[in-house]
Design a protein around this motif. Structure first.
Motif, short mmCIF file in Angstrom:
data_model
loop_
_atom_site.label_atom_id
_atom_site.label_comp_id
_atom_site.label_asym_id
_atom_site.label_seq_id
_atom_site.Cartn_x
_atom_site.Cartn_y
_atom_site.Cartn_z
N ASN A 149 -2.23 -9.98 -0.04
CA ASN A 149 -3.61 -10.14 0.33
C ASN A 149 -4.09 -11.11 1.14
O ASN A 149 -4.68 -11.34 2.27
N ARG A 150 -3.59 -12.40 0.58
CA ARG A 150 -3.96 -13.61 1.25
C ARG A 150 -3.17 -13.93 2.27
O ARG A 150 -3.57 -14.30 3.48
N LEU A 151 -1.98 -13.39 2.39
CA LEU A 151 -1.14 -13.54 3.67
C LEU A 151 -1.62 -12.73 4.87
O LEU A 151 -1.68 -13.12 5.94
N GLU A 152 -2.09 -11.52 4.44
CA GLU A 152 -2.89 -10.65 5.53
C GLU A 152 -4.08 -11.26 5.89
O GLU A 152 -4.40 -10.94 7.13
N GLU A 153 -4.87 -11.98 5.12
CA GLU A 153 -6.09 -12.43 5.60
C GLU A 153 -6.05 -13.46 6.70
O GLU A 153 -6.81 -13.46 7.44
N VAL A 154 -5.03 -14.17 6.84
CA VAL A 154 -4.58 -15.13 7.87
C VAL A 154 -3.83 -14.64 8.97
O VAL A 154 -2.93 -15.38 9.47
N ASP A 155 -3.43 -13.24 8.87
CA ASP A 155 -2.55 -12.76 10.11
C ASP A 155 -0.99 -13.09 9.78
O ASP A 155 -0.32 -13.33 10.81
N LEU A 156 -0.43 -13.46 8.77
CA LEU A 156 0.74 -14.00 8.37
C LEU A 156 1.67 -12.83 8.11
O LEU A 156 3.00 -12.93 8.37
N VAL A 157 1.08 -11.90 7.76
CA VAL A 157 2.03 -10.62 7.26
C VAL A 157 1.27 -8.98 7.74
O VAL A 157 -0.10 -9.16 7.73
N GLU A 158 1.94 -8.29 8.18
CA GLU A 158 1.51 -6.83 8.65
C GLU A 158 2.02 -5.85 7.78
O GLU A 158 3.26 -6.07 7.11
N SER A 159 1.47 -4.88 7.67
CA SER A 159 1.76 -3.62 6.78
C SER A 159 2.10 -2.47 7.75
O SER A 159 1.21 -2.16 8.68
N ARG A 160 2.96 -1.37 7.37
CA ARG A 160 3.02 -0.14 7.74
C ARG A 160 3.41 0.77 6.90
O ARG A 160 4.16 0.26 5.67
N TYR A 161 3.47 2.06 7.18
CA TYR A 161 4.00 2.98 6.04
C TYR A 161 5.34 3.32 6.45
O TYR A 161 6.06 3.06 7.46
N SER A 162 5.95 3.23 5.25
CA SER A 162 7.43 3.29 5.39
C SER A 162 8.18 4.60 5.97
O SER A 162 7.49 5.61 5.60
N PHE A 163 9.11 4.47 6.68
CA PHE A 163 9.78 5.66 7.24
C PHE A 163 10.38 6.62 6.22
O PHE A 163 10.81 7.71 6.52
N GLN A 164 10.97 5.86 5.18
CA GLN A 164 11.75 6.51 4.26
C GLN A 164 10.96 7.30 3.21
O GLN A 164 11.11 8.43 2.71
N ASP A 165 9.48 6.85 2.83
CA ASP A 165 8.69 7.48 2.21
C ASP A 165 7.18 7.09 2.42
O ASP A 165 6.58 5.74 2.26
N ALA A 166 6.51 7.96 3.00
CA ALA A 166 5.49 7.71 3.69
C ALA A 166 4.23 7.42 2.63
O ALA A 166 2.89 6.91 2.97
N ARG A 167 4.41 7.58 1.27
CA ARG A 167 3.42 7.15 0.43
C ARG A 167 3.38 5.66 0.19
O ARG A 167 2.61 5.03 -0.64
N LYS A 168 4.49 5.12 0.59
CA LYS A 168 4.72 3.45 0.38
C LYS A 168 4.44 2.67 1.79
O LYS A 168 4.90 3.14 2.67
N GLN A 169 3.81 1.65 1.57
CA GLN A 169 3.71 0.66 2.68
C GLN A 169 4.70 -0.45 2.55
O GLN A 169 5.12 -0.83 1.36
N VAL A 170 5.26 -0.85 3.72
CA VAL A 170 6.36 -1.90 3.84
C VAL A 170 5.52 -3.37 4.52
O VAL A 170 4.70 -3.01 5.44
N TYR A 171 5.99 -4.58 4.26
CA TYR A 171 5.33 -5.76 4.75
C TYR A 171 6.57 -6.43 5.50
O TYR A 171 7.69 -6.40 5.03
N SER A 172 6.17 -7.16 6.59
CA SER A 172 6.73 -8.13 6.95
C SER A 172 6.03 -8.95 7.57
O SER A 172 4.65 -9.04 7.92
N LEU A 173 6.63 -10.11 8.18
CA LEU A 173 5.87 -11.26 8.71
C LEU A 173 5.64 -10.76 10.12
O LEU A 173 6.21 -10.05 10.83
#
Length: 93
Positions: free
Chosen positions: A67-91
């Motif tokens: 949450n802290r990293l997302e607030e300052v735009d250092l991390v983004e999330s998207r839904y996983s291609f392998q399991d759409a119920r999960k989100q995955v995170y990357s810089l």
């Protein structure tokens, strides 16, 4: 690339973060957020559960760090291609 709303309500696309900007933003983060960012530097994208395993931090601490990293735009999330119920995170850089 991150986006934000301008004063007139239109969407603005912010340029990617430079290394200096990335370091300055990360410097202000708590230690848990720095560790999560370091894990994402070496292996990305990862789900929250994978970040818990890799960082050895408690689930709540990883969620707080994300949450802290997302607030300052250092991390983004998207839904996983392998399991759409999960989100995955990357810089974002």
């Amino acid at each position: 690339m991150s986006t934000s709303l301008s004063e007139d309500g239109s969407v603005e696309h912010n340029p990617p973060t430079t290394d200096d900007e990335y370091r300055d933003r990360l410097r202000e983060m708590p230690p848990s957020a720095k560790l999560v960012a370091k894990v994402l530097e070496t292996d990305s994208p990862l789900s929250q559960g994978q970040l818990v395993e890799e960082s050895l931090l408690p689930d709540r601490t990883v969620r707080y760090a994300l949450n802290r990293l997302e607030e300052v735009d250092l991390v983004e999330s998207r839904y996983s291609f392998q399991d759409a119920r999960k989100q995955v995170y990357s810089l974002t850089r």
